[in-house]
Write an enzyme that holds these catalytic residues in place. Structure first.
Site, PDB file in Angstrom:
ATOM      1  N   GLY A 124       9.475  68.589  90.129  1.00 26.09           N
ATOM      2  CA  GLY A 124      10.053  67.547  89.279  1.00 26.09           C
ATOM      3  C   GLY A 124      11.213  68.102  88.468  1.00 26.09           C
ATOM      4  N   VAL A 179      22.475  81.440  84.920  1.00 28.44           N
ATOM      5  CA  VAL A 179      22.250  82.331  86.073  1.00 28.44           C
ATOM      6  C   VAL A 179      23.575  82.629  86.771  1.00 28.44           C
ATOM      7  CG1 VAL A 179      21.282  82.380  88.415  1.00 28.44           C
ATOM      8  CG2 VAL A 179      19.842  81.647  86.500  1.00 28.44           C
ATOM      9  N   ARG A 226      10.474  68.049  97.003  1.00 34.37           N
ATOM     10  CA  ARG A 226       9.174  68.646  97.334  1.00 34.37           C
ATOM     11  C   ARG A 226       9.271  69.049  98.805  1.00 34.37           C
ATOM     12  NH1 ARG A 226       6.654  67.891  92.102  1.00 34.37           N
ATOM     13  NH2 ARG A 226       7.407  65.909  91.356  1.00 34.37           N
ATOM     14  N   ASP A 268       4.439  74.863  88.192  1.00 31.81           N
ATOM     15  CA  ASP A 268       3.490  75.829  88.773  1.00 31.81           C
ATOM     16  C   ASP A 268       3.453  75.801  90.304  1.00 31.81           C
ATOM     17  OD1 ASP A 268       2.217  73.404  88.776  1.00 31.81           O
ATOM     18  OD2 ASP A 268       0.297  74.161  88.036  1.00 31.81           O
ATOM     19  N   THR A 271       9.603  72.213  83.417  1.00 28.13           N
ATOM     20  CA  THR A 271       8.832  70.999  83.664  1.00 28.13           C
ATOM     21  C   THR A 271       8.627  70.298  82.329  1.00 28.13           C
ATOM     22  OG1 THR A 271       6.644  70.123  84.243  1.00 28.13           O
ATOM     23  CG2 THR A 271       6.716  72.436  83.708  1.00 28.13           C
ATOM     24  N   ASP A 281       6.237  68.569  81.439  1.00 24.77           N
ATOM     25  CA  ASP A 281       4.814  68.448  81.072  1.00 24.77           C
ATOM     26  C   ASP A 281       4.298  69.531  80.117  1.00 24.77           C
ATOM     27  OD1 ASP A 281       4.522  66.204  82.638  1.00 24.77           O
ATOM     28  OD2 ASP A 281       3.929  67.334  84.423  1.00 24.77           O
ATOM     29  N   ASP A 317       2.807  72.214  80.931  1.00 25.23           N
ATOM     30  CA  ASP A 317       1.434  72.434  81.404  1.00 25.23           C
ATOM     31  C   ASP A 317       1.201  73.841  81.949  1.00 25.23           C
ATOM     32  OD1 ASP A 317       3.044  72.181  83.620  1.00 25.23           O
ATOM     33  OD2 ASP A 317       1.773  70.745  84.666  1.00 25.23           O
ATOM     34  N   ARG A 326      -0.614  64.064  83.375  1.00 26.82           N
ATOM     35  CA  ARG A 326      -1.864  63.699  84.074  1.00 26.82           C
ATOM     36  C   ARG A 326      -3.013  64.545  83.581  1.00 26.82           C
ATOM     37  NH1 ARG A 326       1.589  63.006  88.494  1.00 26.82           N
ATOM     38  NH2 ARG A 326       1.831  60.797  88.950  1.00 26.82           N
ATOM     39  N   GLU A 346      -0.651  56.320  65.207  1.00 26.03           N
ATOM     40  CA  GLU A 346      -1.956  56.207  64.553  1.00 26.03           C
ATOM     41  C   GLU A 346      -3.067  56.807  65.412  1.00 26.03           C
ATOM     42  OE1 GLU A 346       0.360  53.850  64.240  1.00 26.03           O
ATOM     43  OE2 GLU A 346       0.549  53.984  62.053  1.00 26.03           O
ATOM     44  N   LYS A 377      -1.603  47.334  56.804  1.00 25.75           N
ATOM     45  CA  LYS A 377      -0.743  48.014  57.774  1.00 25.75           C
ATOM     46  C   LYS A 377      -0.347  47.029  58.870  1.00 25.75           C
ATOM     47  CE  LYS A 377      -0.602  52.632  59.435  1.00 25.75           C
ATOM     48  NZ  LYS A 377      -1.286  53.871  59.676  1.00 25.75           N
ATOM     49  N   HIS A 416       1.605  47.862  61.748  1.00 26.22           N
ATOM     50  CA  HIS A 416       1.760  48.383  63.113  1.00 26.22           C
ATOM     51  C   HIS A 416       0.624  49.340  63.438  1.00 26.22           C
ATOM     52  CE1 HIS A 416       3.742  51.379  60.496  1.00 26.22           C
ATOM     53  NE2 HIS A 416       3.096  52.208  61.281  1.00 26.22           N
ATOM     54  N   HIS A 473       9.850  57.322  84.115  1.00 25.82           N
ATOM     55  CA  HIS A 473      10.850  58.355  84.431  1.00 25.82           C
ATOM     56  C   HIS A 473      11.950  58.518  83.400  1.00 25.82           C
ATOM     57  CE1 HIS A 473       8.851  58.455  88.315  1.00 25.82           C
ATOM     58  NE2 HIS A 473       9.408  59.643  88.429  1.00 25.82           N
TER      59      HIS A 473
HETATM   60  P1  ATP Z   1       6.174  69.717  88.402  1.00 23.30           P
HETATM   61  O1  ATP Z   1       5.317  70.433  87.399  1.00 23.30           O
HETATM   62  O2  ATP Z   1       7.336  69.075  87.790  1.00 23.30           O
HETATM   63  O3  ATP Z   1       5.386  68.836  89.325  1.00 23.30           O
HETATM   64  P2  ATP Z   1       6.073  71.751  90.414  1.00 23.30           P
HETATM   65  O4  ATP Z   1       6.936  72.920  90.702  1.00 23.30           O
HETATM   66  O5  ATP Z   1       4.659  72.058  90.011  1.00 23.30           O
HETATM   67  O6  ATP Z   1       6.826  70.862  89.334  1.00 23.30           O
HETATM   68  P3  ATP Z   1       5.190  70.790  92.997  1.00 23.30           P
HETATM   69  O7  ATP Z   1       5.510  69.543  93.719  1.00 23.30           O
HETATM   70  O8  ATP Z   1       3.776  71.117  92.728  1.00 23.30           O
HETATM   71  O9  ATP Z   1       6.071  70.756  91.665  1.00 23.30           O
HETATM   72  O10 ATP Z   1       5.795  72.022  93.827  1.00 23.30           O
HETATM   73  C1  ATP Z   1       7.154  72.041  94.247  1.00 23.30           C
HETATM   74  C2  ATP Z   1       7.256  72.683  95.603  1.00 23.30           C
HETATM   75  O11 ATP Z   1       6.764  74.018  95.539  1.00 23.30           O
HETATM   76  C3  ATP Z   1       6.436  72.020  96.696  1.00 23.30           C
HETATM   77  O12 ATP Z   1       7.070  70.903  97.258  1.00 23.30           O
HETATM   78  C4  ATP Z   1       6.289  73.156  97.693  1.00 23.30           C
HETATM   79  O13 ATP Z   1       7.461  73.302  98.455  1.00 23.30           O
HETATM   80  C5  ATP Z   1       6.140  74.376  96.792  1.00 23.30           C
HETATM   81  N1  ATP Z   1       4.707  74.669  96.573  1.00 23.30           N
HETATM   82  C6  ATP Z   1       3.833  73.990  95.819  1.00 23.30           C
HETATM   83  N2  ATP Z   1       2.596  74.518  95.874  1.00 23.30           N
HETATM   84  C7  ATP Z   1       2.689  75.560  96.736  1.00 23.30           C
HETATM   85  C8  ATP Z   1       1.749  76.527  97.247  1.00 23.30           C
HETATM   86  N3  ATP Z   1       0.464  76.506  96.890  1.00 23.30           N
HETATM   87  N4  ATP Z   1       2.214  77.449  98.100  1.00 23.30           N
HETATM   88  C9  ATP Z   1       3.513  77.483  98.468  1.00 23.30           C
HETATM   89  N5  ATP Z   1       4.445  76.607  98.029  1.00 23.30           N
HETATM   90  C10 ATP Z   1       4.056  75.663  97.172  1.00 23.30           C
END
Ligand code: ATP
Length: 319
Positions: free
Chosen positions: A11, A23, A72, A103, A125, A127, A129, A171, A187, A213, A215, A249
């Protein structure tokens, strides 16, 4: 290290562009060629790769999204896909890779690193997370977007004396709801990490109404379930007209905050420095305001901790 490749995957997140810029410019400053790989691992497999120069990244520090685009790619998860990627990396003479994403993206990068391709990861990301870093690039921009929306919804909520559920992304991780709920003076904050008690939300609405209140804002993370069903239950239990706004989004776009740009600039610079000093398999992050780099394996295995203290403060302040 003569040629570095850079890609954005998963994402998109505001601040990715600022990181790409960093970079590219740090590489060129160090007399290293830099190749931009389009559409994440997808573009890597298809060889969608082009040379970047100082002006390729001009005028992007303030833009959301990613100029390299993102995608993806399921094929990359397979052994065949990984082999294909390594082949393309060799064909283009790429000596090291810098990967921006969440991740899933990091897991893919870890496979490349294990296969001997020097790889450094930058957490991007909205999130927030990822357990090993306090913040990910894009998170605070998303929070700003939500806080702005909450302020606007609060105006109309007050005019009509309504309750409003603002559904935000997250999520499994409730950080966007938590941070924007606290900053927006919601709240109630409903997140996946804390058991949801609808009666508590209803009690607050009734108590608030009794003391005049007008709202009641409920910041709800999407992982909780259907916001419309929650609204229906609130209406039934309190009689308060309840509206739902799903931000969706909109949270992923927009001009990155200064904090995200600064974090992105520092991490982009550090990622190149690490490759130039022959490091590989590292994830960059922020811990207690310090830029850190950690082994990818360890970073991927660090569990995300929910900030219960912050949640409790938000609760106290919204009595
Ligand atoms: P977001 O947190 O925004 O969803 P993300 O990097 O976690 O970002 P994913 O869709 O989980 O998003 O992963 C992005 C891409 O990384 C996948 O489309 C795939 O190409 C690769 N990928 C994800 N998981 C694996 C894995 N276990 N092994 C190898 N490649 C992976």
């Amino acid at each position: 290290m003569k040629i570095i490749g850079v890609l954005t995957s998963g994402g998109d997140a505001p601040g990715m562009n600022a990181a790409i810029r960093s970079v590219v410019r740090t590489s060129i400053y160090n007399q290293t060629r830099i190749l931009g790989i389009k559409q994440g691992y997808n573009g890597l497999l298809n060889g969608e790769i082009e040379e970047m120069n100082l002006s390729s990244v001009a005028d992007i520090i303030h833009r959301g999204g990613t100029m390299l685009r993102s995608a993806r790619c399921d094929e990359f998860k397979t052994e065949e896909g990984l082999k294909k990627a390594i082949n393309v990396i060799k064909i283009f003479g790429i000596d090291g890779l810098i990967v921006l994403g969440g991740d899933g993206t990091f897991k893919g990068a870890n496979n490349l690193s294990d296969a001997g391709i020097p790889t450094i990861c930058i957490p991007c990301t909205i999130d927030n997370d990822m357990g090993y870093t306090d913040y990910t690039i894009g998170f605070f921009t998303a929070v700003e977007t939500v806080v702005d929306a909450i302020s606007k919804i609060r105006d109309t909520s007050t005019s009509h004396g309504r309750a409003n559920i603002v559904e935000v992304m997250g999520r499994e991780c409730g950080d966007i709801a938590l941070y924007s709920g606290l900053a927006g003076g919601a709240e109630s904050i409903i997140v996946p990490e804390v058991e949801f008690d609808i009666d508590e939300v209803c009690r607050k609405i009734i108590q608030g109404r009794n003391r005049g209140k007008l709202h009641h804002i409920i910041a709800l993370a999407e992982g909780i379930g259907n916001a419309y069903e929650v609204a229906k239950e609130i209406e039934e239990k309190t009689g308060a007209e309840t509206r739902v706004t799903i931000l969706g989004h909109i949270q992923r776009g927009g001009t990155p905050t200064a904090f995200d740009r600064i974090m992105a600039s520092k991490m982009g610079n550090k990622a190149v420095e690490l490759l130039l000093s022959n490091e590989s398999g590292k994830a960059l992050g922020i811990k207690c305001n310090e830029l850190i780099s950690m082994d990818l394996d360890k970073a991927l295995n660090t569990k995300k901790e929910f900030d219960k203290n912050m949640y409790d403060i938000a609760k106290i302040l919204s009595i």
